[in-house]
Design a protein around this motif. Structure first.
Motif, mmCIF file in Angstrom:
data_model
loop_
_atom_site.group_PDB
_atom_site.id
_atom_site.type_symbol
_atom_site.label_atom_id
_atom_site.label_comp_id
_atom_site.label_asym_id
_atom_site.label_seq_id
_atom_site.Cartn_x
_atom_site.Cartn_y
_atom_site.Cartn_z
ATOM 1 N N ALA A 336 0.848 -1.195 0.000
ATOM 2 C CA ALA A 336 0.000 0.000 0.000
ATOM 3 C C ALA A 336 0.876 1.234 0.000
ATOM 4 N N ASP A 337 0.297 2.324 -0.431
ATOM 5 C CA ASP A 337 1.021 3.574 -0.457
ATOM 6 C C ASP A 337 0.229 4.626 0.290
ATOM 7 N N SER A 341 -2.816 8.165 -0.438
ATOM 8 C CA SER A 341 -4.216 7.922 -0.082
ATOM 9 C C SER A 341 -4.596 8.837 1.065
ATOM 10 N N LEU A 342 -5.759 8.619 1.595
ATOM 11 C CA LEU A 342 -6.287 9.544 2.596
ATOM 12 C C LEU A 342 -6.092 8.997 4.008
ATOM 13 N N PHE A 372 -4.805 14.382 4.955
ATOM 14 C CA PHE A 372 -5.633 13.974 6.077
ATOM 15 C C PHE A 372 -7.080 14.340 5.790
ATOM 16 N N VAL A 373 -7.980 13.554 6.324
ATOM 17 C CA VAL A 373 -9.400 13.802 6.114
ATOM 18 C C VAL A 373 -9.763 15.159 6.722
ATOM 19 N N SER A 374 -10.766 15.810 6.161
ATOM 20 C CA SER A 374 -11.017 17.215 6.515
ATOM 21 C C SER A 374 -11.314 17.427 7.983
ATOM 22 N N TRP A 375 -11.946 16.441 8.634
ATOM 23 C CA TRP A 375 -12.298 16.668 10.031
ATOM 24 C C TRP A 375 -11.205 16.216 10.993
ATOM 25 N N ASN A 376 -10.069 15.840 10.465
ATOM 26 C CA ASN A 376 -8.983 15.410 11.343
ATOM 27 C C ASN A 376 -7.654 15.857 10.769
ATOM 28 N N ASN A 401 -4.505 4.723 9.986
ATOM 29 C CA ASN A 401 -5.823 4.333 9.526
ATOM 30 C C ASN A 401 -5.998 5.082 8.221
ATOM 31 N N ASN A 402 -5.786 4.393 7.133
ATOM 32 C CA ASN A 402 -5.631 5.050 5.845
ATOM 33 C C ASN A 402 -6.423 4.288 4.791
ATOM 34 N N THR A 403 -6.953 5.001 3.818
ATOM 35 C CA THR A 403 -7.752 4.326 2.800
ATOM 36 C C THR A 403 -6.892 3.471 1.861
#
Lengths: 475, 453
Positions: A336-337, A341-342, A372-376, A401-403
């Motif tokens: 994985a990379d 990713s998010l 990073f996801v917008s809320w974190n 914890n990544n997509t």
């Protein structure tokens, strides 16, 4: 201080588990010079007086008498467990902690889960209860297994279910080895997807691992040793790539070296809970910080520097390089990379001579390159443990914890569908008592739903960031 | 009067130990640059305030140590004992085996009620050891689970058990870029709950102290120990004995009461910031000298421009001209970045404090209109120098210092709340969405109140 119990299921689980116990003993021996049974040791080991007959009583203080691992070894064929019991670890395991059978599960999840599950349920529960009773404050169960086979996958997930029923308050942290594309077990996609459903529903957090990644990492270490680029000298006291204390060439026994990596993962994960540090991180903090939604509990891990996983003596100049490596594709334990990713959340567990300023500097440096996801946006969990890994000055374990786990799951889904469409090999499963076609359809649905959740999150990546409106107060 | 310190969680215990260290080393290790009589007076006042005598002769800190897991407390106790000049009471600590997992709900709803009796018993014992109880000083961080959640619960219990005592909460504001992912949730819940039971919240921000360590103290590899020592120095500069205007000839015996009286005139405004100058590495002290006018000028500008330390102060910021202050804030365009105060306290320690002129702090344009500048500003002094600094000045301010950090934390927490991330971890222990909303509402109110000053 809390205790943890390791449940190793199946061939893979037991081989990895065995490496883990060896390394744990070595690590504690290096730290605990006085031979006194301390709280750090008690997290994974009991201290018993084996001189008398009958059930050896626990000794809670004082000198180490005989250490017993807080473990349960389960395998439906005897080969691996027998080998362990004849090897150097034979005294570390209590004979009452084993559950074995003779014929194995035939790489069939249904045999492991339904058949043996039913047959051994009582025995497993009883042994788990006994292990738990020996713990003052049991915090976490670590399950080690592979997903592609029959025992680890089927019986392993059955045990996971049992743990949730019998010990609902105790965390269940599962280390799962996912099958690679060229796996020689034809039915591994079935086994894996059926097991995934159980992991989705009953695990608190899962650390997926892929053999391909481990193999690449081991090769890289081997290159580092052989090219002499880093002036290698074999250090006897550091964590070794084989149990004999000498570096063994990768071609001879690849699995030993690969299992070593997973064992190190578990050691580093628990180091801050066992040893002192300026910013401690207990095991219950892992799921608290890294699992924002109950089903998204798959954590991608990476360990750096690589040479801490081998006998290589390298001058520890490049602290910042260690941080950069943790985010690179070839240090992850699955294919994985994460950088592209998010991120939902990220944890950095540092060991050794690293201070908060090094940590802050590197977070500042790497943040602009990570999504990073917008809320974190500042979703970092950090911990500093002062005890370094044996023979080295510092190390870093990154949990994300990544997509980027999505491709692994999608590949699994694809390989499953290839077989399922043709109904290949299904009869082996369906003729087991308790297995129906619906088990399969539910399992693949569970996996698809999970993939969909990751898709939805990915869709938000890179989009315009609109923060929700704040509450307005009447002035 | 004596202060009982309650150290909560890893952060609280680590800092508490450094605070007692700093106080002890100030009293024993430094000369004080004053007369012997003065020194003795200071020593006695300090001892009464923070320590209790025991047969062994080693002063015992008036403190209760609380944590949900044992590692930090055992380290704290042993480090104190090793110092040789003070120690903790061996009985005055409470710990469990399993931490709070960075979960505010776990600390507040589970550990709190479960261990209330044991913890309050320890507090009661410490309180009874005091001839006269001056109040409680709690140390905690907002980011974790024990200091924040259990800390909020314990503060409530203190308020219930000691309704007339003063309670000052010392809070550590975590680094902006994260130590704990759910730190903003934990912070919002902590602040809103503390606002109800505490008298005042004295805040230290990790980011700020980190900068001080890097730029002023020249520390290359900054550890938490370094950060904690700077914090301890700053707290010592406030809480060591000094003369308030009223008592004149003897050291103030009611430090917490005096602090609250001067700084917290209204229950809606409880956020206190702390600045201390000069701050420099110990080996530079011998080569530096300071003048009171210089120090006071810098401190005043730090107040006005909301500077966090004495480097990089924006000297362009000036208070609005007098005569233009009308009651409605909309028609008075206050200059940007100007920090309006409700009340300020300056504490001067060292040589020639009697000559220091603090008139510039009584400028009415610094303050809101509710209080007379004579009442809004107070000064405490002592000729006894603190911790090897020939002259040092501390400012405790009830002003807009913390408005921006507070706004940031609430904003980020709200952002996360809107996506419902991590909520299942809190509802699992009984903190529901309504509880979060209550907390957000309470803090938006505080932000609004401070904004329209």
């Amino acid at each position: 201080m809390t205790q943890s119990v390791v449940v190793q299921v199946g061939q893979c689980g037991n081989q990895v588990g065995c490496r883990f116990w060896e390394l744990a003993l070595r690590e504690h021996a290096a730290v605990n010079k006085k031979g006194v049974y301390d709280e750090a040791l008690s997290s994974f080991f009991r201290n018993v007086d084996t001189r008398g007959d009958g059930d050896a009583p626990d000794i809670y203080r004082g000198k180490i008498c005989s250490l017993k691992a807080r473990a349960l070894l389960i395998d439906m064929e005897e080969g691996v467990v027998n080998e362990i019991l004849q090897g150097p670890l034979r005294d570390v395991f209590d004979s009452k902690q084993l559950i074995t059978d003779v014929s194995g599960s035939g790489n069939n999840w249904a045999v492991g889960h339904k058949l043996y599950g039913c047959q051994y349920q009582e025995s497993i529960v009883e042994k788990l209860r006994r292990t738990a009773e020996h713990c003052d404050c049991l915090q976490c169960f670590f399950i080690i297994h592979s997903m592609g086979g029959g025992t680890g996958s089927g019986l392993g997930t059955f045990v996971l279910n049992l743990l949730e029923d019998e010990f609902p308050e105790v965390y269940r942290c599962v280390t799962s080895v996912y099958p690679s594309g060229e796996d020689d077990v034809i039915t591994s996609p079935y086994n894996s997807v059926l097991a995934m459903k159980e992991l989705n529903e009953h695990a608190d957090c899962v650390l997926p691992i892929e053999n391909e990644s481990l193999f690449d990492i081991v090769n890289k270490i081997d290159q580092m040793i052989n090219t002499g680029k880093l002036g290698s000298t074999v250090k006897q006291t550091s964590l070794v790539t084989s149990s004999r204390g000498s570096a063994i060439a990768v071609q001879e026994k690849p699995f030993d070296a690969m299992n070593n990596v997973i064992a190190n993962l578990l050691l580093n994960l628990t180091s801050s809970a066992r040893f002192d540090g300026s910013l401690n991180m207990d095991l219950n903090e892992i799921s608290m910080n890294l699992v924002p939604f109950p089903r998204l509990h798959y954590l991608v891990s990476s360990l750096t520097p690589l040479y801490t996983l081998a006998d290589v003596n390298v001058p520890s100049r490049r602290l910042d390089q260690m941080f950069s490596d943790a985010f690179s594709r070839d240090h992850q334990l699955i294919q994985a990379d994460p950088k592209h990713s998010l991120y939902l959340a990220c944890a950095l567990l540092l060991r050794g001579n690293v201070q908060v300023s090094d940590l802050r500097r590197n977070i500042e440096r790497l943040k602009p390159f990570l999504h990073f996801v917008s809320w974190n946006q500042e979703g970092w969990k950090t911990s500093l443990c002062s005890v370094p890994p044996v023979g080295h000055s510092h190390s870093l374990l990154a949990l994300a914890n990544n997509t980027c786990v999505k491709p692994t799951f999608m590949k699994l889904q694809e390989r499953f569908m290839k077989l399922y469409r043709k109904k290949a090999h299904l009869h082996h499963y369906l003729h087991i008592d308790g297995m129906e076609q619906s088990c399969f359809s539910e399992a693949i649905l569970s996996l698809s739903d999970l993939i969909e959740e990751y898709n939805e999150l990915d869709a938000t990546k890179g989009g315009p960031r609109t923060d929700p409106c704040r509450l307005k107060i009447a002035v | 009067m004596s202060i009982v310190t309650v150290q909560l969680g890893q952060c609280g215990n680590q800092i508490g130990q450094e605070v007692f260290n700093a106080i002890c080393s100030d009293v024993h290790g430094t000369h004080g640059l004053c007369s012997k009589k003065e020194n003795e007076s200071y020593h006695d006042a300090c001892k009464e305030r923070f320590f209790c005598e025991q047969e062994s002769g080693v002063p015992v800190a008036r403190a209760v140590l609380v944590d949900m897991e044992p590692k930090v407390i055992s380290q704290t106790l042993s480090m104190a004992a090793r110092s040789g000049c003070w120690k903790y009471d061996d009985q005055s600590h409470f710990c469990q085996k399993q931490g709070s997992g960075n979960n505010w709900a776990n600390g507040y709803s589970v550990h709190g009620p479960r261990h209330k009796e044991a913890i309050m018993n320890l507090v009661q014992k410490e309180a009874e050891k005091c001839d006269r109880l001056g109040g409680f000083f709690t140390i905690m961080s907002m980011a974790g689970g024990t200091g924040s959640g259990l800390g909020a619960f314990v503060t409530q219990c203190l308020r219930d058990a000691f309704p007339t005592s003063f309670i000052l909460n010392h809070i550590i504001w975590p680094y902006g870029t994260g130590e704990v992912i759910v730190q903003n949730y934990n912070s919002v819940l902590t602040l809103s709950h503390l606002y109800r039971s505490s008298d005042a919240l004295l805040v230290h921000e990790n980011d700020v102290i980190h900068k001080i360590c890097a730029q002023l103290m020249n520390i290359k590899q900054i550890s938490f120990r370094d950060v904690n020592q700077v914090i301890a120095h700053q707290l010592g500069s406030v809480f060591q004995p000094s003369y308030t205007a009223e008592c004149g000839s003897h050291y103030s015996r009611n430090p917490l009461g005096d602090l609250m009286e001067t700084l917290v005139p209204h229950p809606e405004f409880k956020m206190l910031g702390l600045r201390n100058i000069p701050q420099m590495p110990e080996n530079s002290l011998a080569y530096s000298s300071f003048s009171w006018p210089g120090l006071i000028k810098h401190l005043r500008q730090m107040l006005i421009a909301n500077a966090k330390m004495e480097e990089g102060i924006d000297w362009q910021v000036q208070p609005p001209r007098p005569g233009s202050s009308l009651p409605s804030s909309h028609s008075t365009p206050k200059p940007l970045h100007f920090n309006t105060s409700i009340a300020n306290l300056v504490i001067l320690r060292g040589k020639d404090t009697h000559s220091a002129d603090l008139g510039s702090f009584q400028d009415p344009s610094l303050y809101t209109s509710w209080l007379n500048p004579q009442d809004a500003f107070n000064a405490w002094k002592t000729p006894r120098a603190f911790n090897k600094y020939e002259k040092s000045a501390a400012l405790v301010s009830n002003s807009q210092f913390l408005l921006k950090p507070l706004d940031n934390v609430v904003g980020k927490a709200w952002n996360m709340f809107a996506s419902k991330a991590y909520l299942h971890q809190y509802t699992k222990f009984g903190i529901e969405e309504e509880d979060f909303l209550d907390s957000f509402t309470a803090l938006e109110q505080v932000i609004s109140s401070y904004t329209i000053l």
